[in-house]
Design an enzyme around this catalytic site. Structure first.
Site, mmCIF file in Angstrom:
data_model
loop_
_atom_site.group_PDB
_atom_site.id
_atom_site.type_symbol
_atom_site.label_atom_id
_atom_site.label_comp_id
_atom_site.label_asym_id
_atom_site.label_seq_id
_atom_site.Cartn_x
_atom_site.Cartn_y
_atom_site.Cartn_z
ATOM 1 N N ILE A 97 7.131 -93.606 -25.731
ATOM 2 C CA ILE A 97 6.307 -93.544 -24.528
ATOM 3 C C ILE A 97 5.835 -92.124 -24.262
ATOM 4 C CG2 ILE A 97 6.416 -93.892 -22.012
ATOM 5 C CD1 ILE A 97 8.507 -96.214 -22.838
ATOM 6 N N ASP A 98 6.693 -91.138 -24.550
ATOM 7 C CA ASP A 98 6.331 -89.746 -24.308
ATOM 8 C C ASP A 98 5.150 -89.332 -25.179
ATOM 9 O OD1 ASP A 98 6.847 -87.596 -22.693
ATOM 10 O OD2 ASP A 98 8.502 -86.806 -23.871
ATOM 11 N N ASP A 99 5.232 -89.615 -26.482
ATOM 12 C CA ASP A 99 4.110 -89.282 -27.365
ATOM 13 C C ASP A 99 2.854 -90.027 -26.962
ATOM 14 O OD1 ASP A 99 4.554 -87.600 -30.037
ATOM 15 O OD2 ASP A 99 6.450 -88.501 -29.462
ATOM 16 N N GLU A 115 1.189 -88.337 -23.985
ATOM 17 C CA GLU A 115 0.572 -87.052 -24.307
ATOM 18 C C GLU A 115 -0.619 -87.205 -25.249
ATOM 19 O OE1 GLU A 115 1.215 -84.007 -23.009
ATOM 20 O OE2 GLU A 115 2.597 -84.991 -21.641
ATOM 21 N N HIS A 117 5.253 -87.476 -17.513
ATOM 22 C CA HIS A 117 4.122 -87.486 -18.450
ATOM 23 C C HIS A 117 3.329 -88.786 -18.337
ATOM 24 C CE1 HIS A 117 6.514 -84.395 -21.026
ATOM 25 N NE2 HIS A 117 5.850 -83.824 -20.041
#
Length: 690
Positions: free
Chosen positions: A409-411, A414, A485
């Protein structure tokens, strides 16, 4: 294009790498007045140098990747694997030993992060690797290490994973290790301690280790390790069990029951469980031969499959071993460092964000090429995440070159933020990928309103209590940095008022620490968490005057170092008195500045001093030095030095100082095509926070 300067270091308009298009370059934000005009000029020059340097680093295919440095257990275990498989060669051994010796501290120990305290398991594994390389036990550097190991309780006090490696060669007894039955693979997802109760990184490691634990292989040891025991005649002195009414006591007794079960386990059931584990492993091998794009699962998967009868020439094994070779970084001095993972997607989206925020035109060829590469990395098939979210359409990005099973989810957040900054010649293609990524991310929201890294609602309290799981965090609960994020991404997509975004915002506000910071799960630590959350809140419409933002500003100002920078030691994960304390680093200084700038503190003294720190510590070639570890794998247990962090985050902070917030009104006015998203409207403050 070759850049030229105006004699003072600034890139001239005719060769400005930010302006590789027919459009006019972005205009800086209104600068400070009076005595700070000199600083503004220095910031512009520093930004020019950093932009040029980062553009020069881009791979011809469009991606960026910095080294991912962890600790010497990666290198030691690589040698132990090769010894176990009978493929250890002299050149690899010599190069690995050169790196391991170079990381040894004067007292003979090894730490798990730069400047950190000695760590027992890392020291044991490094010592054994050097014994494999031929270093004699009576050599001064080896004798210092073994003496310290004995002082700490010897091998018996090491973590379970270290003792597993030693058991593979008979240096430790399998009977003295926690039991991990392969029958775990048959537990359905609703039963406690099923494999999907573990975070994906632990799941990928534990499944192959169930096979290893069941078969208990022992290869001939090339030497004895008596010098690493407090008493070689009694290497595992008895320890009392924790009280039966405690969680530790309950799980210790469960482990004893599993040891008894091992003796009576139905043979056909055990054989079927190991076969199922083998299929599970093979099904999750990626196209590049690795598993999950990370070294530990790959190492244990290779061992497990080998024990199940896969010879070294089998395509699965050959691809797996080749993938491990690609984790090696060969240094100029001949040393060989093994990366635990590789981070091209993460590095590329962060580099694209940094360049765009530093004024590089949205249709610059480097950014368009980066967007093309990121679009090609989109994960379009289902993975383990679907166990908790069946029916959710795939769409998102992973961290590595190849990892379709575990997008994160973070990638994804971003990458969407990076793509939104780029004017691509195929806008419909970009919009479709962004829509899929946004939809998948929204579907991965946990029931408390926040987001974790890989799975939804991966919060069982039981896995971390297993005696086997003493190697670090083994579940994947929501975190403030990932949630921030996502909220920032949703704001950029015009979804700040969406009920799901509002739930995320409310969760973030509730998670703020009393002094004003936020815990950082995937970066060190409270500086990272705060540097992630404040820009997200203000991007989503929370006023810079909101009490939570004011508390965050006050905390950041209170922990600023005398040199103007910010730093935080990994020890803050164990000891809250270290929160916000440590030697200044470029990346952590940038995180603090990103929060302060988002909070409207551009003209404040803390920002001026922080920006000056970045300018003054930049090298002539546009780079920064950063030996300290500012990334996090497992809080405290596994620390990371992302070598590109020292470049992308300072450039992002300098760019935002010069050009303003990336999705503010001024920035929105500069964008066209896919990058044209209106600034978010003010979000109503959740009840109780006014």
């Amino acid at each position: 294009m070759t850049a030229t300067t105006d004699g003072g270091g600034a890139i001239t308009d005719g060769a400005d790498p930010r302006n590789d298009s027919t459009a006019a370059p972005a205009a800086p934000a209104a600068g400070p007045s009076g005595e700070d005009t000199g600083l503004l000029k220095e910031v512009q020059e520093a930004t020019d140098r950093a932009v040029r340097e980062l553009l020069d680093r881009q791979d011809p295919d469009g991606w960026w990747k910095g080294d991912l440095q962890t600790n010497v257990t990666m290198d030691a275990e690589d040698l132990l694997l090769r010894q176990f498989l009978g493929i250890r060669d002299e050149a690899t051994t010599r190069a690995a030993a050169l790196f391991i010796r170079g990381e040894q501290q004067p007292d003979g120990t090894w730490a798990t992060f730069h400047g950190g305290p000695p760590e027992l398991s890392a020291t044991i594994e490094a010592y054994v690797a050097l014994r494999l390389a031929g270093d004699p036990p009576d050599a001064p550097h080896m004798a210092r290490a073994s003496a310290w190991i004995r002082e700490q309780g010897g091998i018996a006090s090491a973590r379970v994973f270290t003792r597993i490696w030693l058991a593979l060669f008979g240096w430790w007894s399998w009977d003295h290790l926690p039991e991990l039955p392969p029958e775990l693979v048959f537990l359905p997802p609703w039963v406690p301690l099923n494999i999907y109760d573990f975070g994906c990184w632990a799941r990928q490691t534990i499944v192959p280790l169930t096979v290893v634990s069941a078969l208990r292989p022992v290869r001939p040891a090339p030497f004895a390790l008596d010098e690493l025991h407090t008493d070689a005649r009694d290497p595992n002195p008895a320890k009392p069990l924790a009280p039966v009414a405690s969680w530790d006591g309950a799980f210790q007794r469960m482990d004893k029951a599993l040891h008894r079960y091992r003796r009576i386990a139905p043979r056909r059931l055990r054989k079927a469980a190991m076969a199922a584990a083998g299929r599970w492993i093979v099904e999750r091998q990626e196209n590049d031969g690795c598993w999950g794009g990370i070294q530990p699962p790959a190492v244990y998967s290779v061992i497990a499959l080998h024990l199940l009868g896969y010879d070294l020439g089998h395509p699965v094994m050959r691809a797996g071993l080749e993938s491990l070779d690609r984790f090696a970084v060969w240094r100029e001095d001949g040393a060989r460092m093994v990366e635990a993972c590789q981070s091209p997607v993460w590095d590329t989206c962060l580099a694209a964000i940094a360049l765009a925020d530093a004024g590089v035109r949205p249709d610059h060829p480097a950014l368009v090429k980066a967007a093309d590469w990121m679009l090609g990395e989109e994960v379009r098939r289902s993975g383990d995440w679907a166990v908790r979210r069946p029916g959710l359409a795939p769409g998102g990005w992973a961290f590595e070159f190849h990892n379709d099973t575990y997008p994160d989810i973070d990638d994804t957040a971003e990458v969407v933020l990076a793509l939104r900054r780029i004017r691509h010649p195929e806008p419909a293609r970009v919009e479709a990928a962004i829509a899929r990524g946004t939809s998948w991310t929204l579907g991965m929201q946990s029931k408390d309103g926040a987001w974790a890294a890989f799975d939804a609602d991966n919060t069982s309290p039981f896995p971390n209590r297993l005696p086997f799981c003493d190697f670090g965090e083994v579940i994947d609960p929501p975190s403030a940095d990932v949630t921030a994020h996502v909220v920032e991404m949703l704001a950029a997509e015009g979804k700040a008022a969406d009920p799901r975004a509002r739930r995320g915002i409310a969760w973030l506000l509730a998670e703020q620490e009393p002094e004003g910071s936020w815990f950082g799960r995937w970066g060190t630590n409270y500086v990272y968490g705060t540097g992630s959350v404040v820009p997200a809140l203000t991007a989503a419409g929370i006023s810079p005057r909101h009490p939570a933002v004011r508390r965050a500003v006050g905390w950041l100002e209170s922990v600023q170092n005398t040199d103007g920078g910010w730093g935080e030691d990994q020890r803050s994960y164990k000891d809250r008195s270290w929160a916000g304390k440590g030697a200044s680093t470029p990346s952590q200084t940038a995180w603090a500045l990103m929060a302060l700038l988002a909070a409207g503190e551009r003209e404040g003294e803390a920002v001026r001093r922080g920006i000056a720190y970045l300018v003054e510590t930049q090298r002539a070639d546009g780079t920064w030095d950063e030996p300290y570890f500012t990334g996090t794998g497992f809080p405290w247990d596994f620390s990371i030095n992302y070598h590109l962090y020292r470049q992308v985050f300072p450039l992002t902070a300098l760019g935002r100082y010069l050009y303003g917030e990336p999705f503010g009104p001024a920035a929105a006015a500069r964008r066209t095509g896919p990058a044209a998203v209106p600034a978010p409207a003010a979000v109503p403050v959740p009840a109780g926070e006014a």
